[in-house]
Write a protein that holds these residues in place. Sequence first.
Motif, PDB file in Angstrom:
ATOM      1  N   LYS A  20       0.962  -1.062  -0.039  1.00 17.74           N
ATOM      2  CA  LYS A  20      -0.104   0.061  -0.091  1.00 17.74           C
ATOM      3  C   LYS A  20       0.821   1.226   0.080  1.00 17.74           C
ATOM      4  O   LYS A  20       0.444   1.980  -0.792  1.00 17.74           O
ATOM      5  CB  LYS A  20      -0.884   0.189   1.360  1.00 17.74           C
ATOM      6  N   GLU A  21       1.967   1.230   0.836  1.00 19.10           N
ATOM      7  CA  GLU A  21       2.678   2.467   0.833  1.00 19.10           C
ATOM      8  C   GLU A  21       3.375   2.551  -0.352  1.00 19.10           C
ATOM      9  O   GLU A  21       3.473   3.911  -0.941  1.00 19.10           O
ATOM     10  CB  GLU A  21       3.688   2.119   2.024  1.00 19.10           C
ATOM     11  N   ALA A  22       4.032   1.549  -1.125  1.00 22.44           N
ATOM     12  CA  ALA A  22       4.757   1.776  -2.476  1.00 22.44           C
ATOM     13  C   ALA A  22       3.643   2.194  -3.269  1.00 22.44           C
ATOM     14  O   ALA A  22       4.272   2.908  -4.202  1.00 22.44           O
ATOM     15  CB  ALA A  22       5.434   0.330  -2.726  1.00 22.44           C
ATOM     16  N   ILE A  23       2.528   1.633  -3.385  1.00 24.79           N
ATOM     17  CA  ILE A  23       1.248   2.076  -4.432  1.00 24.79           C
ATOM     18  C   ILE A  23       1.059   3.524  -4.264  1.00 24.79           C
ATOM     19  O   ILE A  23       1.274   4.169  -5.355  1.00 24.79           O
ATOM     20  CB  ILE A  23       0.105   1.095  -4.275  1.00 24.79           C
ATOM     21  N   GLN A  24       0.844   3.741  -3.027  1.00 24.88           N
ATOM     22  CA  GLN A  24       0.472   5.399  -2.938  1.00 24.88           C
ATOM     23  C   GLN A  24       1.571   6.201  -3.501  1.00 24.88           C
ATOM     24  O   GLN A  24       1.471   7.188  -4.116  1.00 24.88           O
ATOM     25  CB  GLN A  24       0.321   5.639  -1.396  1.00 24.88           C
ATOM     26  N   TYR A  30       3.520   9.290 -10.218  1.00 25.49           N
ATOM     27  CA  TYR A  30       2.830   8.981 -11.496  1.00 25.49           C
ATOM     28  C   TYR A  30       1.899  10.175 -12.069  1.00 25.49           C
ATOM     29  O   TYR A  30       1.820  10.946 -12.910  1.00 25.49           O
ATOM     30  CB  TYR A  30       2.069   7.760 -11.828  1.00 25.49           C
ATOM     31  N   ARG A  31       1.026  10.559 -11.097  1.00 21.33           N
ATOM     32  CA  ARG A  31       0.106  11.614 -11.467  1.00 21.33           C
ATOM     33  C   ARG A  31       0.755  13.151 -11.468  1.00 21.33           C
ATOM     34  O   ARG A  31       0.158  13.963 -12.083  1.00 21.33           O
ATOM     35  CB  ARG A  31      -1.227  11.516 -10.399  1.00 21.33           C
ATOM     36  N   GLN A  32       1.739  13.034 -10.902  1.00 22.37           N
ATOM     37  CA  GLN A  32       2.496  14.358 -10.588  1.00 22.37           C
ATOM     38  C   GLN A  32       3.392  14.611 -12.098  1.00 22.37           C
ATOM     39  O   GLN A  32       3.842  15.987 -12.231  1.00 22.37           O
ATOM     40  CB  GLN A  32       3.230  14.616  -9.569  1.00 22.37           C
ATOM     41  N   SER A  33       3.647  13.934 -12.759  1.00 21.30           N
ATOM     42  CA  SER A  33       4.349  13.863 -13.714  1.00 21.30           C
ATOM     43  C   SER A  33       3.846  13.175 -15.119  1.00 21.30           C
ATOM     44  O   SER A  33       3.103  12.178 -15.034  1.00 21.30           O
ATOM     45  CB  SER A  33       5.827  13.432 -13.596  1.00 21.30           C
ATOM     46  N   ASP A  34       4.403  13.557 -16.109  1.00 21.39           N
ATOM     47  CA  ASP A  34       3.846  12.793 -17.436  1.00 21.39           C
ATOM     48  C   ASP A  34       4.991  11.670 -17.751  1.00 21.39           C
ATOM     49  O   ASP A  34       6.193  12.032 -18.547  1.00 21.39           O
ATOM     50  CB  ASP A  34       3.998  13.842 -18.656  1.00 21.39           C
ATOM     51  N   LEU A  35       4.764  10.499 -17.351  1.00 22.81           N
ATOM     52  CA  LEU A  35       5.751   9.454 -17.297  1.00 22.81           C
ATOM     53  C   LEU A  35       5.370   8.653 -18.649  1.00 22.81           C
ATOM     54  O   LEU A  35       4.290   8.119 -19.034  1.00 22.81           O
ATOM     55  CB  LEU A  35       5.689   8.603 -16.148  1.00 22.81           C
ATOM     56  N   ASP A  39       9.488   4.650 -17.938  1.00 26.66           N
ATOM     57  CA  ASP A  39       9.694   5.532 -16.853  1.00 26.66           C
ATOM     58  C   ASP A  39       8.717   4.849 -15.371  1.00 26.66           C
ATOM     59  O   ASP A  39       9.345   4.636 -14.480  1.00 26.66           O
ATOM     60  CB  ASP A  39       9.340   6.777 -16.781  1.00 26.66           C
ATOM     61  N   LEU A  40       7.651   4.463 -15.915  1.00 26.94           N
ATOM     62  CA  LEU A  40       6.773   3.844 -14.707  1.00 26.94           C
ATOM     63  C   LEU A  40       7.383   2.658 -14.388  1.00 26.94           C
ATOM     64  O   LEU A  40       7.408   2.126 -13.240  1.00 26.94           O
ATOM     65  CB  LEU A  40       5.425   3.778 -15.402  1.00 26.94           C
ATOM     66  N   ILE A  41       7.831   1.629 -15.321  1.00 29.08           N
ATOM     67  CA  ILE A  41       8.456   0.538 -14.866  1.00 29.08           C
ATOM     68  C   ILE A  41       9.590   0.766 -14.006  1.00 29.08           C
ATOM     69  O   ILE A  41       9.859   0.123 -13.030  1.00 29.08           O
ATOM     70  CB  ILE A  41       8.918  -0.238 -16.086  1.00 29.08           C
ATOM     71  N   GLY A  42      10.438   1.783 -14.051  1.00 27.78           N
ATOM     72  CA  GLY A  42      11.822   2.164 -13.434  1.00 27.78           C
ATOM     73  C   GLY A  42      11.015   2.501 -12.107  1.00 27.78           C
ATOM     74  O   GLY A  42      11.839   2.302 -11.146  1.00 27.78           O
ATOM     75  N   LEU A  43      10.322   3.568 -11.990  1.00 25.77           N
ATOM     76  CA  LEU A  43       9.635   3.706 -10.731  1.00 25.77           C
ATOM     77  C   LEU A  43       9.115   2.546 -10.120  1.00 25.77           C
ATOM     78  O   LEU A  43       9.254   2.549  -8.785  1.00 25.77           O
ATOM     79  CB  LEU A  43       8.428   4.749 -11.026  1.00 25.77           C
ATOM     80  N   MET A  44       8.311   1.811 -10.557  1.00 24.50           N
ATOM     81  CA  MET A  44       7.818   0.761  -9.883  1.00 24.50           C
ATOM     82  C   MET A  44       9.255  -0.250  -9.436  1.00 24.50           C
ATOM     83  O   MET A  44       8.965  -0.587  -8.157  1.00 24.50           O
ATOM     84  CB  MET A  44       7.021  -0.376 -10.805  1.00 24.50           C
ATOM     85  N   HIS A  45      10.052  -0.302 -10.260  1.00 27.51           N
ATOM     86  CA  HIS A  45      11.150  -1.257  -9.713  1.00 27.51           C
ATOM     87  C   HIS A  45      12.030  -0.505  -8.426  1.00 27.51           C
ATOM     88  O   HIS A  45      12.376  -0.950  -7.566  1.00 27.51           O
ATOM     89  CB  HIS A  45      12.276  -1.424 -10.969  1.00 27.51           C
ATOM     90  N   GLU A  46      12.097   0.967  -8.692  1.00 28.86           N
ATOM     91  CA  GLU A  46      12.541   1.435  -7.638  1.00 28.86           C
ATOM     92  C   GLU A  46      12.020   1.180  -6.149  1.00 28.86           C
ATOM     93  O   GLU A  46      12.554   1.244  -5.054  1.00 28.86           O
ATOM     94  CB  GLU A  46      12.708   3.048  -8.025  1.00 28.86           C
ATOM     95  N   GLY A  47      10.559   1.441  -6.332  1.00 26.60           N
ATOM     96  CA  GLY A  47       9.715   1.388  -5.153  1.00 26.60           C
ATOM     97  C   GLY A  47       9.959  -0.133  -4.746  1.00 26.60           C
ATOM     98  O   GLY A  47       9.882  -0.135  -3.655  1.00 26.60           O
ATOM     99  N   TYR A  48      10.003  -0.904  -5.486  1.00 27.78           N
ATOM    100  CA  TYR A  48      10.269  -2.474  -5.092  1.00 27.78           C
ATOM    101  C   TYR A  48      11.343  -2.533  -4.233  1.00 27.78           C
ATOM    102  O   TYR A  48      11.671  -3.134  -3.104  1.00 27.78           O
ATOM    103  CB  TYR A  48      10.138  -3.448  -6.350  1.00 27.78           C
ATOM    104  N   GLN A  49      12.534  -2.076  -5.014  1.00 25.99           N
ATOM    105  CA  GLN A  49      13.926  -2.106  -4.037  1.00 25.99           C
ATOM    106  C   GLN A  49      13.938  -1.490  -2.699  1.00 25.99           C
ATOM    107  O   GLN A  49      14.265  -1.866  -1.774  1.00 25.99           O
ATOM    108  CB  GLN A  49      14.807  -1.790  -5.162  1.00 25.99           C
ATOM    109  N   LYS A  50      13.089  -0.328  -2.582  1.00 29.71           N
ATOM    110  CA  LYS A  50      13.167   0.332  -1.651  1.00 29.71           C
ATOM    111  C   LYS A  50      12.332  -0.207  -0.587  1.00 29.71           C
ATOM    112  O   LYS A  50      12.509  -0.156   0.760  1.00 29.71           O
ATOM    113  CB  LYS A  50      12.331   1.616  -1.873  1.00 29.71           C
ATOM    114  N   HIS A  51      11.152  -1.014  -0.753  1.00 28.43           N
ATOM    115  CA  HIS A  51      10.357  -1.493   0.269  1.00 28.43           C
ATOM    116  C   HIS A  51      10.536  -3.044   0.406  1.00 28.43           C
ATOM    117  O   HIS A  51      10.066  -3.570   1.344  1.00 28.43           O
ATOM    118  CB  HIS A  51       8.746  -1.550  -0.215  1.00 28.43           C
ATOM    119  N   PHE A  52      11.601  -3.579  -0.319  1.00 22.31           N
ATOM    120  CA  PHE A  52      11.991  -5.184  -0.324  1.00 22.31           C
ATOM    121  C   PHE A  52      12.087  -5.558   1.109  1.00 22.31           C
ATOM    122  O   PHE A  52      11.882  -6.398   1.754  1.00 22.31           O
ATOM    123  CB  PHE A  52      12.622  -5.654  -1.544  1.00 22.31           C
ATOM    124  N   ALA A  53      13.133  -4.564   1.614  1.00 20.94           N
ATOM    125  CA  ALA A  53      13.969  -5.013   2.743  1.00 20.94           C
ATOM    126  C   ALA A  53      12.950  -4.971   4.054  1.00 20.94           C
ATOM    127  O   ALA A  53      13.253  -5.701   4.941  1.00 20.94           O
ATOM    128  CB  ALA A  53      14.753  -4.195   3.072  1.00 20.94           C
TER     129      ALA A  53
END
Length: 133
Positions: A20-24, A30-35, A39-53
Amino acid sequence: MLDRVVVFFYLSLLDEAQSKEAIQRSIKTYRQSDLRVEDLIGLMHEGYQKHFAKARPVGSAFSSGQLILPDGLKWNVWLEFHRLADRNDLIALLLNKILGFSEASVAEGLQVSQGTVRFRVAKALRLLGGLSA
């Protein structure tokens, strides 16, 4: 597109709170920029790495009861695959085969070659196929 973000985090993290935190965060960015898709895939991957631990994968259903698994996906097989698979292979499979992003988009989003994406997906499919047999 945003439905893919939701499914990505739930299936990759297997932790409702972290998902939920990563989704939010991802949806807000995503809504604040024109991705672009990449870019969205990169953003999701970054979020995954951040929340995985911080994620604590669980085998039970999510409390909301709103997660609908893709057709043919067996939850117990996915849980075992999640436990055994290399994280990079899991992400490539999830993005390409389950969420339906093209190899080219996944490659650009993850900043790897298409051959690397193809190799990771094939490796993940072999493992997943062995588990579901």
